[in-house]
Design a protein around this motif. Sequence first.
Motif, PDB file in Angstrom:
ATOM      1  N   SER A  88       0.831  -1.207   0.000  1.00 57.47           N
ATOM      2  CA  SER A  88       0.000   0.000   0.000  1.00 57.47           C
ATOM      3  C   SER A  88       0.860   1.250   0.000  1.00 57.47           C
ATOM      4  CB  SER A  88      -0.927   0.008   1.219  1.00 57.47           C
ATOM      5  OG  SER A  88      -0.181  -0.064   2.426  1.00 57.47           O
ATOM      6  N   ILE A  89       0.220   2.355  -0.352  1.00 63.11           N
ATOM      7  CA  ILE A  89       0.807   3.687  -0.314  1.00 63.11           C
ATOM      8  C   ILE A  89       0.160   4.451   0.830  1.00 63.11           C
ATOM      9  CG2 ILE A  89       0.993   5.887  -1.540  1.00 63.11           C
ATOM     10  CD1 ILE A  89       2.844   3.780  -2.663  1.00 63.11           C
ATOM     11  N   ASN A  90       0.981   5.202   1.564  1.00 66.51           N
ATOM     12  CA  ASN A  90       0.528   5.924   2.747  1.00 66.51           C
ATOM     13  C   ASN A  90       0.804   7.415   2.553  1.00 66.51           C
ATOM     14  OD1 ASN A  90       1.048   7.221   5.442  1.00 66.51           O
ATOM     15  ND2 ASN A  90       0.422   5.211   6.195  1.00 66.51           N
ATOM     16  N   ILE A  91      -0.227   8.241   2.730  1.00 66.15           N
ATOM     17  CA  ILE A  91      -0.055   9.691   2.567  1.00 66.15           C
ATOM     18  C   ILE A  91      -0.774  10.424   3.697  1.00 66.15           C
ATOM     19  CG2 ILE A  91       0.264   9.653   0.062  1.00 66.15           C
ATOM     20  CD1 ILE A  91      -2.699  10.418  -0.231  1.00 66.15           C
ATOM     21  N   PRO A  92      -0.279  11.622   4.054  1.00 71.60           N
ATOM     22  CA  PRO A  92      -0.987  12.427   5.052  1.00 71.60           C
ATOM     23  C   PRO A  92      -2.191  13.133   4.438  1.00 71.60           C
ATOM     24  CG  PRO A  92       0.955  13.591   4.310  1.00 71.60           C
ATOM     25  CD  PRO A  92       0.984  12.242   3.631  1.00 71.60           C
ATOM     26  N   ASN A  93      -2.991  13.750   5.291  1.00 71.19           N
ATOM     27  CA  ASN A  93      -4.154  14.496   4.800  1.00 71.19           C
ATOM     28  C   ASN A  93      -3.906  16.000   4.861  1.00 71.19           C
ATOM     29  OD1 ASN A  93      -4.318  14.268   7.691  1.00 71.19           O
ATOM     30  ND2 ASN A  93      -6.451  14.934   7.630  1.00 71.19           N
ATOM     31  N   PHE A  94      -2.644  16.387   4.650  1.00 67.16           N
ATOM     32  CA  PHE A  94      -2.291  17.806   4.637  1.00 67.16           C
ATOM     33  C   PHE A  94      -1.250  18.052   3.547  1.00 67.16           C
ATOM     34  CE2 PHE A  94       0.003  15.748   8.169  1.00 67.16           C
ATOM     35  CZ  PHE A  94       1.325  15.929   7.772  1.00 67.16           C
ATOM     36  N   GLY A  95      -0.874  19.326   3.406  1.00 61.62           N
ATOM     37  CA  GLY A  95       0.075  19.683   2.353  1.00 61.62           C
ATOM     38  C   GLY A  95      -0.527  19.476   0.975  1.00 61.62           C
ATOM     39  N   TYR A 119       2.805  20.495  11.880  1.00 61.12           N
ATOM     40  CA  TYR A 119       2.581  20.898  10.494  1.00 61.12           C
ATOM     41  C   TYR A 119       1.578  22.040  10.410  1.00 61.12           C
ATOM     42  CZ  TYR A 119       5.126  16.644   9.401  1.00 61.12           C
ATOM     43  OH  TYR A 119       6.103  15.681   9.319  1.00 61.12           O
ATOM     44  N   SER A 120       1.484  22.842  11.463  1.00 63.24           N
ATOM     45  CA  SER A 120       0.550  23.968  11.444  1.00 63.24           C
ATOM     46  C   SER A 120       0.959  24.941  10.351  1.00 63.24           C
ATOM     47  CB  SER A 120       0.540  24.665  12.803  1.00 63.24           C
ATOM     48  OG  SER A 120       1.820  25.185  13.107  1.00 63.24           O
ATOM     49  N   GLY A 121      -0.020  25.572   9.751  1.00 62.13           N
ATOM     50  CA  GLY A 121       0.218  26.468   8.626  1.00 62.13           C
ATOM     51  C   GLY A 121      -0.026  25.804   7.290  1.00 62.13           C
ATOM     52  N   ARG A 122       0.001  24.468   7.253  1.00 65.64           N
ATOM     53  CA  ARG A 122      -0.304  23.756   6.020  1.00 65.64           C
ATOM     54  C   ARG A 122      -1.818  23.540   5.915  1.00 65.64           C
ATOM     55  NH1 ARG A 122       4.765  21.804   7.502  1.00 65.64           N
ATOM     56  NH2 ARG A 122       6.158  21.078   5.838  1.00 65.64           N
ATOM     57  N   PRO A 123      -2.328  23.416   4.697  1.00 68.82           N
ATOM     58  CA  PRO A 123      -3.752  23.074   4.563  1.00 68.82           C
ATOM     59  C   PRO A 123      -3.991  21.625   4.957  1.00 68.82           C
ATOM     60  CG  PRO A 123      -2.687  23.115   2.413  1.00 68.82           C
ATOM     61  CD  PRO A 123      -1.668  23.622   3.393  1.00 68.82           C
ATOM     62  N   PHE A 124      -5.098  21.379   5.626  1.00 70.70           N
ATOM     63  CA  PHE A 124      -5.535  20.034   5.997  1.00 70.70           C
ATOM     64  C   PHE A 124      -6.882  19.772   5.345  1.00 70.70           C
ATOM     65  CE2 PHE A 124      -2.257  20.384   9.018  1.00 70.70           C
ATOM     66  CZ  PHE A 124      -2.083  19.182   9.708  1.00 70.70           C
ATOM     67  N   ALA A 125      -7.190  18.483   5.108  1.00 71.35           N
ATOM     68  CA  ALA A 125      -8.489  18.110   4.536  1.00 71.35           C
ATOM     69  C   ALA A 125      -9.082  16.965   5.339  1.00 71.35           C
ATOM     70  CB  ALA A 125      -8.352  17.713   3.070  1.00 71.35           C
ATOM     71  N   ASP A 126     -10.378  16.823   5.251  1.00 77.49           N
ATOM     72  CA  ASP A 126     -11.061  15.713   5.908  1.00 77.49           C
ATOM     73  C   ASP A 126     -10.681  14.402   5.232  1.00 77.49           C
ATOM     74  OD1 ASP A 126     -13.432  14.706   7.667  1.00 77.49           O
ATOM     75  OD2 ASP A 126     -13.805  13.903   5.660  1.00 77.49           O
ATOM     76  N   ALA A 127     -10.239  13.440   6.041  1.00 78.38           N
ATOM     77  CA  ALA A 127      -9.741  12.179   5.482  1.00 78.38           C
ATOM     78  C   ALA A 127     -10.805  11.439   4.687  1.00 78.38           C
ATOM     79  CB  ALA A 127      -9.221  11.290   6.605  1.00 78.38           C
ATOM     80  N   TRP A 128     -12.066  11.484   5.126  1.00 74.36           N
ATOM     81  CA  TRP A 128     -13.119  10.705   4.460  1.00 74.36           C
ATOM     82  C   TRP A 128     -13.498  11.326   3.129  1.00 74.36           C
ATOM     83  CZ3 TRP A 128     -13.280   6.109   6.341  1.00 74.36           C
ATOM     84  CH2 TRP A 128     -12.837   5.934   7.659  1.00 74.36           C
TER      85      TRP A 128
END
Length: 288
Positions: free
Chosen positions: A4-11, A45-54
């Motif tokens: 699998s590939i793993n990514i954060p929900n920001f940046g 990682y404050s200051g970066r855009p975040f998104a809802d994971a779902w």
Amino acid sequence: MRFSINIPNFGDFADPRNVATVAAAAEESGWDGLFVWDHVHYRAYSGRPFADAWMLLTAAALATSRIRVGTLLTPVARYRPQQLARQVATLDNLSGGRVVFAAGLGGPVEDEYGSFGDSTDRRVLAERLDEGLELLGRFWTGEAVDHHGRHHQARNVSLQPATVQRPRPPVWIGGFWPNRPPMRRAARWDGAVPLFKNALHGCPPDRGDVRELITYVRGHRKSDTQGPFDLVVGGATPPDAAEAKDVIGPLRDAGATWWDERQLDPGPDVDCLAPVLRRIEAGPPVLD
């Protein structure tokens, strides 16, 4: 073994279109899953855009037809179980039964909980995690649920539609090894997604630690939970097939069933699209 590939929900990955691009590339290149972090506030990682994971996973599901999708991992104690049950069931129906649900306390606790005035008592959060997991498993059946617990209530509630996967999507439990309580919790479900205290996120764990962990979990599996059990380990591997095999092969032999390809955290590329796409397009490791 699956990959699998793993990514954060920001940046870069706060943009659902980028996540759809990653998911489609992963499926085309032969990977088996895409997993996304589930943070609402991560001070490092404050200051970066975040998104809802779902929402990100919805984009991934719509861009694919085969690979597994899910979070690594969801802090169940941060959610109302009925809301989370709806989100997971909706995604499982949308994807045709491809969701994996990974759960844990989440963290950093001060960021994810304390910043919003919630409890940071790990024992309280663990109680909410266990009670929430029990409710999720019942809600996903679509049958009527009556529950009167310490933290949650449900009065003759039936949440439709049920999940496509029966009796429910696979549930994996995260935690830091060698902490024992999270792995005892994992033994009651379908898999373990450990991080290791002597291996940073993105660093492959030691084979001996993996073997010790799986032996411990197997020793706590009850006779009525002896179905398939996944052990998910991960790290950053080189695209060279022989070098990657040298990293992952011993971990597979120790009992790991999934390799989760991750960027180093903390690291300069953890939330950058371009290096992740390059690694995806090189393809998953070939072990045989």
